[in-house]
Design a protein around this motif. Structure first.
Motif, PDB file in Angstrom:
ATOM      1  N   HIS A 298      45.200  27.363  37.591  1.00  0.00           N
ATOM      2  CA  HIS A 298      44.940  27.544  38.998  1.00  0.00           C
ATOM      3  C   HIS A 298      46.138  26.604  39.873  1.00  0.00           C
ATOM      4  O   HIS A 298      46.221  26.649  40.662  1.00  0.00           O
ATOM      5  N   THR A 299      46.894  25.891  38.853  1.00  0.00           N
ATOM      6  CA  THR A 299      47.960  24.842  39.630  1.00  0.00           C
ATOM      7  C   THR A 299      49.340  25.703  39.808  1.00  0.00           C
ATOM      8  O   THR A 299      50.137  25.311  40.385  1.00  0.00           O
TER       9      THR A 299
ATOM     10  N   GLY B   1      43.184  35.342  40.699  1.00  0.00           N
ATOM     11  CA  GLY B   1      42.753  34.063  39.925  1.00  0.00           C
ATOM     12  C   GLY B   1      42.794  34.198  38.236  1.00  0.00           C
ATOM     13  O   GLY B   1      41.844  33.592  37.774  1.00  0.00           O
ATOM     14  N   VAL B   2      43.414  35.086  37.763  1.00  0.00           N
ATOM     15  CA  VAL B   2      43.568  35.277  36.332  1.00  0.00           C
ATOM     16  C   VAL B   2      43.808  34.020  35.540  1.00  0.00           C
ATOM     17  O   VAL B   2      44.538  33.097  36.298  1.00  0.00           O
ATOM     18  N   LYS B   3      43.655  33.994  34.327  1.00  0.00           N
ATOM     19  CA  LYS B   3      43.885  32.946  33.704  1.00  0.00           C
ATOM     20  C   LYS B   3      45.112  33.317  32.607  1.00  0.00           C
ATOM     21  O   LYS B   3      45.477  32.706  31.301  1.00  0.00           O
TER      22      LYS B   3
ATOM     23  N   ILE C 272      37.134  34.095  37.991  1.00  0.00           N
ATOM     24  CA  ILE C 272      37.143  33.930  36.331  1.00  0.00           C
ATOM     25  C   ILE C 272      37.426  32.569  35.927  1.00  0.00           C
ATOM     26  O   ILE C 272      38.055  31.923  36.459  1.00  0.00           O
TER      27      ILE C 272
ATOM     28  N   GLN D 254      39.758  33.475  29.827  1.00  0.00           N
ATOM     29  CA  GLN D 254      40.147  34.935  29.372  1.00  0.00           C
ATOM     30  C   GLN D 254      40.827  34.527  27.952  1.00  0.00           C
ATOM     31  O   GLN D 254      41.422  33.717  27.898  1.00  0.00           O
TER      32      GLN D 254
ATOM     33  N   ASN E 165      37.448  33.135  45.795  1.00  0.00           N
ATOM     34  CA  ASN E 165      37.122  34.130  44.412  1.00  0.00           C
ATOM     35  C   ASN E 165      37.788  33.562  43.243  1.00  0.00           C
ATOM     36  O   ASN E 165      38.210  34.066  42.393  1.00  0.00           O
ATOM     37  N   LYS E 166      38.332  31.806  43.302  1.00  0.00           N
ATOM     38  CA  LYS E 166      38.862  31.514  41.985  1.00  0.00           C
ATOM     39  C   LYS E 166      38.552  30.199  41.751  1.00  0.00           C
ATOM     40  O   LYS E 166      37.573  29.588  42.259  1.00  0.00           O
ATOM     41  N   THR E 167      38.752  30.081  40.310  1.00  0.00           N
ATOM     42  CA  THR E 167      38.131  28.725  39.834  1.00  0.00           C
ATOM     43  C   THR E 167      39.262  27.800  39.757  1.00  0.00           C
ATOM     44  O   THR E 167      40.431  28.083  39.331  1.00  0.00           O
TER      45      THR E 167
ATOM     46  N   PHE F 165      43.453  18.002  42.483  1.00  0.00           N
ATOM     47  CA  PHE F 165      44.174  19.266  42.840  1.00  0.00           C
ATOM     48  C   PHE F 165      44.056  19.444  44.251  1.00  0.00           C
ATOM     49  O   PHE F 165      43.136  19.403  44.725  1.00  0.00           O
TER      50      PHE F 165
ATOM     51  N   TYR G 200      47.919  36.376  41.001  1.00  0.00           N
ATOM     52  CA  TYR G 200      47.527  34.884  41.971  1.00  0.00           C
ATOM     53  C   TYR G 200      46.323  35.001  42.687  1.00  0.00           C
ATOM     54  O   TYR G 200      45.362  34.310  42.579  1.00  0.00           O
ATOM     55  N   ALA G 201      46.255  36.143  43.630  1.00  0.00           N
ATOM     56  CA  ALA G 201      44.915  36.370  44.252  1.00  0.00           C
ATOM     57  C   ALA G 201      43.881  36.583  43.530  1.00  0.00           C
ATOM     58  O   ALA G 201      42.919  36.108  43.903  1.00  0.00           O
TER      59      ALA G 201
END
Lengths: 280, 280, 280, 280
Positions: free
Chosen positions: B238-239, B208-210, A228, A231, A274-276, A36, B205-206
């Motif tokens: 994330h993509t 990073g929620v799923k 995160i 979820q 701050n992201k995965t 990625f 997006y900022a």
């Protein structure tokens, strides 16, 4: 024998070619490969599972990869067969703890639960049923600093690779969190960023939402603000009290936490800012 | 002929017995019945569909119900066969508007769309394909007050029973909202209360929620704070860029808005304080 | 004291009025009320939770209800405070069993698990951790009839109100099922009616589906054909083997089974022909 | 300029290295890369988006790839910027057709809808609103063979790359299907393989399921048996008639079909035997 290669570096042309070239040159067979490119900061992430006839990977692998990749590359080799050492922190609610203890007992977690630490005695009986050491470190009558120092000292004695807050209802200071950066997983009982902070089900009830959820995340210095991992949600309606929402939410919490933990144990999770980035 | 009875009053013993007794005494047949007691404020809600051999309900019905129920009871009779008059407000995005225009064209909304009002010309062609009047009221060069006054005046000329903000990207003043209390429906492009305000997909997006979502709600005086009617979500990863999240989110938005509108048109929604009670 | 009234009878005008009239006349306060009319066969179902100042409901209640309702009405009084007696049948998989044992241990099931019966020894250790009697009744070397007779005899010694097949991997004969009509709950590891019969995950893999699920249902004389109580699903993709689907599916199975069991224990489930009516 | 490379071949060591080596050698920049090895048959699938400074990819690309890969490799170059030519077949239901017409009108489908063909006149008005040719080919009074021959001849005149059955309620013969192998997409109104064949909502109602769904799939010679592209579901309950289930199901059908079509148009779908591999 299955091995794991994890790479994080500035993006540039030809990275996949170079990495796979090193592996091919050493006769290592790629079983699964994911890449990625994060486009805001131009960062390249790669996770590669490869087979090696010998139990040990060739000594040349890491040097050759470092030679092929940008100097700032982070390269790590993992072993998917070795269980990680984990310590759990809990308070009074049993559902996340029992979920992890049962999975552990039946060999479904690629982990060894070394101990359970709690600020209450409630979950001792459950924990000891599964032959896991239970440590009671009460916070009553201690300052936050003193209590955290005790917990940190006990944790340190186990040298865990991961710490899981399986419904540990204490807010942690940045000092506590710092040594466990990206190794401290929390389950928050809401669909973050909705309802940060205390009593999310009471907040959800007050707001009259039609869906509630749970969030598993790495803990960083700000409460409920870390990257995160997973979820999930369930529908609710006006007939449910805050208490009934909490009951319904527990099923979501424990499954989300177990899923996030599995992703981390299988080294499928990269953290960037701050992201995965999750390769599943 | 199917009729609808809606009751809201302070809770007390025997309310269902008293209401069904009045209907039974008048020879009216209950087809579907739902009740709910809100326990914080002790409020009773009842929605009853009943059949009546004649087209008109007996004149005695309302007086008998008022005599049987507490003096402060709100009692209303509805007609599920009469389409409600609706006006839509839109800006540039077409997906919610087309969803409603198509359903309307094929008789799937229990409503008559009287007009579409927009602060841009973009959606005129789509609207006029379906033979609905389109009014362009640009906001450029006007004060907020002046623009809102124009929109309110045009709305008033249609006397709509419901106004739907089908992606109307202007923040409305309390003065605009007041005359349409519980009759003004908005679709917000996030799973409220996560990401209130502008650019929720950029916020998602900022962070990073799923999972992302959409919320249909009545508009009250505070932005994004009104009673929630319906919500739905979809998983993301994330993509996906903020732009791709917005694309994916549109499918959720339009279905959630259509579902909420159907609930309101079929009079399945009560509002109490800042929450909805939904009999579906 | 909370009591429960369950009614099933041919539909006719005024049933709600008559039932609530009897309760009102006896000074009993309705806390929650649900009705449904099945339109194919014109059957009326009603579930009412009511409060009674005394611990015992008035002796007049049942006679008055029988007098008010059609002669063929089925009327039953329940007690939501009394835990039901349950026996679990299992084979080798632990996930459904542990889910129920843990909930039981923490008082979350409105039930008393009297015993676990298995055709293998695998789950003895887990069961006994929770101080529940475990009975090993091997099927090897016995005819199906002989083995079923043994299980039935043991079951009979417990006189359970409900029997739960918590991943009991034996097909039951109609003779076994008959005495437990609508009291025998099974968890099937697919989204029925897709993939009836054995190895549903292998079937799902072979068919290339994008979603898998689980179904909790009452068992009747035909395999996997009984009334469905609860279902749930999760998305999967081409990267998952049948084995991985089975792993992922277990989380769904145990939650669906626990949810269905809770609905049945709280007497929220009516059965009519081959379907359930669920008042939740 | 963004290009697309699709490869399918027997698996062997070093394939990723060899492919990325060819691209790297020609100065082509990989933007996105996905690989999958199907383990039952040992087949390698790769989808690579790459950038090329010139509008045309170097003439050497295909020969070099063929030289590097096994002789039986299927290698194709795509152009993500060129819309594909599509023809839609419909009957009377509008929801899938309108979904696709609206998306097409607003440039959201990477496709050109050349025509709509129907065995009824019902959807002519809708289609012509969007300036798409509508062809009415009635089946009444014709043999199945004669009708199919007419449709095939008309289809052939458009030479579509994809044909979409957007609720075309005729069963197609193997002869019809053969020339459009893996290019003919159907939306089936159930969660396949549950409820194959006609009237799935009536079947779902009769069976008393708690979830219904929709399946988009390639059509092969056996009804409802082709490779599944996308599926989705919604919960239902005992209060819904078969007709209401069908209404609720339409929202799922159209979104699933639109999602599947997007995946195919963006060339994210490989077919292997009776399954899809989806790189999303």
């Amino acid at each position: 024998m299955l091995h794991l290669l994890l790479i994080q570096c500035p993006d540039e042309r030809g990275l996949v070619y170079k990495v796979t070239g090193v592996l091919y040159g050493l006769g290592l067979n790629i079983v699964r490969n994911s890449e990625f490119v994060e486009r805001d900061d131009h960062v390249f992430f790669m996770r590669t599972e490869f087979e090696c006839a010998e139990a040990v990977v060739p000594a040349a692998l890491l040097p050759e990869l470092h030679a092929a990749l940008p100097p700032s590359a982070t390269i790590s080799l993992g072993n998917l067969h070795r269980p990680k050492e984990v310590v759990l922190l809990v308070t009074k609610e049993h559902h996340c703890l029992s979920e992890l203890l049962v999975r552990h007992a039946f060999g479904e977690l690629n982990a060894t639960i070394r101990a359970v630490i709690s600020n209450h005695e409630v979950l001792r009986e459950l924990t000891e049923k599964f032959n896991i050491p239970f440590h009671y470190l009460p916070h009553a009558g201690r300052s936050r600093e003193a209590h955290e120092a005790e917990v940190l000292a006990l944790l340190a004695s186990y040298q865990p690779e991961l710490v899981v807050l399986a419904k540990y209802m204490r807010i942690l200071s940045p000092e506590f969190v710092a040594p466990y950066a990206n190794r401290l997983i929390n389950i928050h009982h809401s669909f973050l960023p909705a309802f940060v902070g205390a009593s999310p089900y009471a907040q959800a009830y007050a707001r009259g939402v039609k869906i509630i959820g749970a969030t598993a995340h790495f803990v960083n210095e700000q409460l409920d603000q870390g990257p995160i991992i997973a979820q999930s949600v369930i529908p609710i309606d006006h007939t449910q009290s805050a208490h009934e929402m909490a009951q319904a939410g527990r099923d979501v919490e424990k499954i989300v936490l177990a899923r996030a933990l599995k992703l981390v144990l299988d080294e499928q999770v990269f953290v960037h800012r701050n992201k995965t980035i999750i390769f599943d």
